[in-house]
Write an enzyme that holds these catalytic residues in place. Structure first.
Site, PDB file in Angstrom:
ATOM      1  N   LYS A  10      23.156  -8.989 -38.063  1.00 33.77           N
ATOM      2  CA  LYS A  10      22.957  -7.810 -37.220  1.00 33.77           C
ATOM      3  C   LYS A  10      24.225  -6.952 -37.112  1.00 33.77           C
ATOM      4  O   LYS A  10      25.325  -7.400 -37.448  1.00 33.77           O
ATOM      5  CB  LYS A  10      22.488  -8.263 -35.833  1.00 33.77           C
ATOM      6  CG  LYS A  10      21.108  -8.959 -35.869  1.00 33.77           C
ATOM      7  CD  LYS A  10      20.577  -9.185 -34.461  1.00 33.77           C
ATOM      8  CE  LYS A  10      19.216  -9.860 -34.493  1.00 33.77           C
ATOM      9  NZ  LYS A  10      18.604  -9.939 -33.154  1.00 33.77           N
ATOM     10  N   HIS A 116      19.324 -12.697 -37.035  1.00 31.73           N
ATOM     11  CA  HIS A 116      17.885 -12.919 -36.839  1.00 31.73           C
ATOM     12  C   HIS A 116      17.441 -13.927 -37.877  1.00 31.73           C
ATOM     13  O   HIS A 116      17.923 -13.900 -39.005  1.00 31.73           O
ATOM     14  CB  HIS A 116      17.095 -11.618 -37.040  1.00 31.73           C
ATOM     15  CG  HIS A 116      15.620 -11.864 -37.220  1.00 31.73           C
ATOM     16  ND1 HIS A 116      14.770 -12.031 -36.155  1.00 31.73           N
ATOM     17  CD2 HIS A 116      14.863 -12.043 -38.345  1.00 31.73           C
ATOM     18  CE1 HIS A 116      13.547 -12.280 -36.614  1.00 31.73           C
ATOM     19  NE2 HIS A 116      13.580 -12.285 -37.941  1.00 31.73           N
TER      20      HIS A 116
HETATM   21  P1  CMP Z   1      15.498 -11.539 -32.821  1.00 35.15           P
HETATM   22  O1  CMP Z   1      15.386 -12.940 -33.332  1.00 35.15           O
HETATM   23  O2  CMP Z   1      16.028 -10.538 -33.775  1.00 35.15           O
HETATM   24  O3  CMP Z   1      14.044 -11.066 -32.341  1.00 35.15           O
HETATM   25  C1  CMP Z   1      13.827 -10.298 -31.174  1.00 35.15           C
HETATM   26  C2  CMP Z   1      15.087  -9.900 -30.519  1.00 35.15           C
HETATM   27  O4  CMP Z   1      14.958  -9.336 -29.251  1.00 35.15           O
HETATM   28  C3  CMP Z   1      15.936 -11.118 -30.311  1.00 35.15           C
HETATM   29  O5  CMP Z   1      16.440 -11.548 -31.545  1.00 35.15           O
HETATM   30  C4  CMP Z   1      16.962 -10.634 -29.301  1.00 35.15           C
HETATM   31  O6  CMP Z   1      18.141 -10.168 -29.910  1.00 35.15           O
HETATM   32  C5  CMP Z   1      16.232  -9.476 -28.640  1.00 35.15           C
HETATM   33  N1  CMP Z   1      16.071  -9.749 -27.230  1.00 35.15           N
HETATM   34  C6  CMP Z   1      15.392 -10.750 -26.674  1.00 35.15           C
HETATM   35  N2  CMP Z   1      15.474 -10.685 -25.331  1.00 35.15           N
HETATM   36  C7  CMP Z   1      16.239  -9.611 -25.038  1.00 35.15           C
HETATM   37  C8  CMP Z   1      16.685  -9.020 -23.837  1.00 35.15           C
HETATM   38  N3  CMP Z   1      16.361  -9.535 -22.652  1.00 35.15           N
HETATM   39  N4  CMP Z   1      17.444  -7.923 -23.921  1.00 35.15           N
HETATM   40  C9  CMP Z   1      17.767  -7.396 -25.136  1.00 35.15           C
HETATM   41  N5  CMP Z   1      17.358  -7.919 -26.310  1.00 35.15           N
HETATM   42  C10 CMP Z   1      16.619  -9.009 -26.258  1.00 35.15           C
END
Ligand code: CMP
Length: 141
Positions: A10, A116
């Site tokens: 990321k 991710h």
């Molecule tokens: P990722 O695995 O890329 O998939 C969804 C993403 O949402 C997750 O990683 C987090 O980085 C993001 N995410 C989850 N919860 C929150 C939150 N409360 N605030 C901001 N980002 C979030």
């Protein structure tokens, strides 16, 4: 069983110059890179990728962050690649991530969490197809 999974480095990890550290860790852990490219995602591309989260309160912030700088898109392959990648990443929230996981080492917050990884084999196939043409993946199994 041999699997392929999808991984993103990321924007926060890229801006902190941790691409090499993260890729080194995957290789040390037995995950091979089967595809790799840099991309600066458009708003539309990021929204489509995270469409399952579109009604969450953090959706706008998530899309803004993921389009704020380039990302590294990868296909990782190896034994149990989906679960291995998830173990190496650690918990989504770095405050809950185990010692020495990528998120413990390189995440700044739950949003800016460095990497991710696909949460299942079905997600991996969908996510790989979303970002890669078939001929961009170079499998070794
Ligand atoms: P990722 O695995 O890329 O998939 C969804 C993403 O949402 C997750 O990683 C987090 O980085 C993001 N995410 C989850 N919860 C929150 C939150 N409360 N605030 C901001 N980002 C979030």
């Amino acid at each position: 069983k041999m699997e392929r999974t999808f991984s993103i480095i990321k924007p926060n990890a890229l801006l902190d110059n941790n691409i090499g550290n993260i890729i080194k860790r995957f290789e040390e852990e037995g995950l091979r890179i089967a595809a790799l490219k840099l991309a600066h995602l458009s708003k539309e591309k990021a929204e489509g990728f995270y469409i399952e989260h579109k009604d969450r309160p953090f959706f706008g912030e998530l899309v803004a962050f993921m389009t704020s700088a380039p990302v590294v898109l990868m296909c990782l392959e190896g034994e149990n690649a989906v679960e291995r990648n998830r173990e190496i990443m650690g918990a989504t929230n770095p405050a809950e991530a185990a010692e020495n996981t990528l998120r413990k080492l390189y995440a700044k917050s739950i949003g800016e969490n460095a990497v991710h990884g696909s949460d299942s084999l079905a997600s991996a196939e969908r996510e790989l197809a979303y970002f890669f043409e078939k001929d961009e993946i170079c499998p070794r199994f």
